[in-house]
Design an enzyme around this catalytic site. Structure first.
Site: not given
Length: 277
Positions: A54-55, A231
């Site tokens: 996950d960004y 994301d």
């Protein structure tokens, strides 16, 4: 085969994000008890694990880069908690005196700014008076002058040329920005502010997916990309490839774009989707 399959649509959203339909697997909440319960139903195949990458705050990082705001850039480069820093700036207290409630309000302001939020919208979200919400926004812009200038400049540019672009050159046309209808014009102005940020984040994720697949192929891994949720990338990995794929994914995602601040990806493993969070 007894498994749920979604369809990803490339051209459904205006922002450039991939869209999941029939069923939509991108709108299962992660912060509610019910959402976490649902995520337990999504399990890896026998002998496999799920790797979730996950960004971390990618839209705020893109905003810092695009706006060239020195305070935002310095905070990210120092590895500081951006919501605590914003709370410190907005409420005028040292970071160590920021309370949980202050941080929560600052977080709403940070993400609201990305979407061109109004004092009315922020007041509703935080359940405070409109005047108080306006004060938060004004305090934010006093401290983050680069962000304020970006927002003013991008709206003016959109009005002049009729479109805005992501960092990678993908355009979104906004004819409504010249409309005499206030609501249409206001929506177009908010879209002009948000599109270069959210659209660039979407572009970066697509580049990251291509890079991850390329590296998986190069390493001849059996593991595969399973889902893309805004994301976040979810992969199904064989147990013996867990460490290799986790590192491969992190490196590919963090190297997908070169910004003034580092991109960071949080990577976790689990037997089911809930475990990876």
């Amino acid at each position: 085969d007894g498994r749920i399959h979604t369809t990803f649509r490339q051209t459904l959203t205006q922002t450039g994000r991939l869209s999941s339909v029939e069923p939509n697997l991108q709108n299962i909440p992660v912060r509610t008890g019910l959402g976490r319960t649902f995520r337990k139903f999504f399990v890896a195949a026998p002998g496999c694990l799920l790797v979730d990458a996950d960004y971390s705050q990618i839209e705020l990082r893109v905003l810092a880069h695009i706006s060239e705001d020195e305070t935002l850039i310095a905070a990210f480069n120092a590895g500081a908690d951006i919501h605590t820093i914003t709370a410190s700036q907005v409420f005028g207290v040292p970071p160590e005196l920021v309370t949980g409630e202050m941080r929560k309000r600052a977080k709403a302001v940070n993400f609201g700014i990305v979407y061109g939020i109004s004092d009315f919208g922020l007041a509703k979200q935080l359940d405070v008076g409109r005047k108080e919400a306006a004060g938060y926004i004004d305090s934010y812009f006093e401290r983050y002058t680069g962000v304020k200038k970006y927002m003013e400049d991008i709206v003016a540019k959109a009005r002049e040329q009729g479109y805005v672009s992501t960092l990678m050159g993908r355009r979104r046309y906004l004819p409504e920005i010249r409309s005499s209808n206030f609501n249409l014009r206001s929506f177009a102005e908010r879209t002009a502010i948000n599109t270069p940020i959210q659209g660039t984040a979407a572009d970066i994720m697509k580049k990251a997916m291509i890079a991850v697949q390329r590296e998986l192929d190069k390493a001849q891994c059996k593991s595969r990309i399973l889902l893309q949720v805004h994301d976040e990338l979810v992969l199904e990995v064989t147990e013996d490839e867990k460490e290799q794929v986790a590192q491969l994914v992190r490196t590919a995602m963090e190297g997908a774009a070169s910004l003034d601040i580092p991109l960071l990806a949080d990577v976790n493993c689990g037997r089911d989707w809930a475990e990876t969070k």
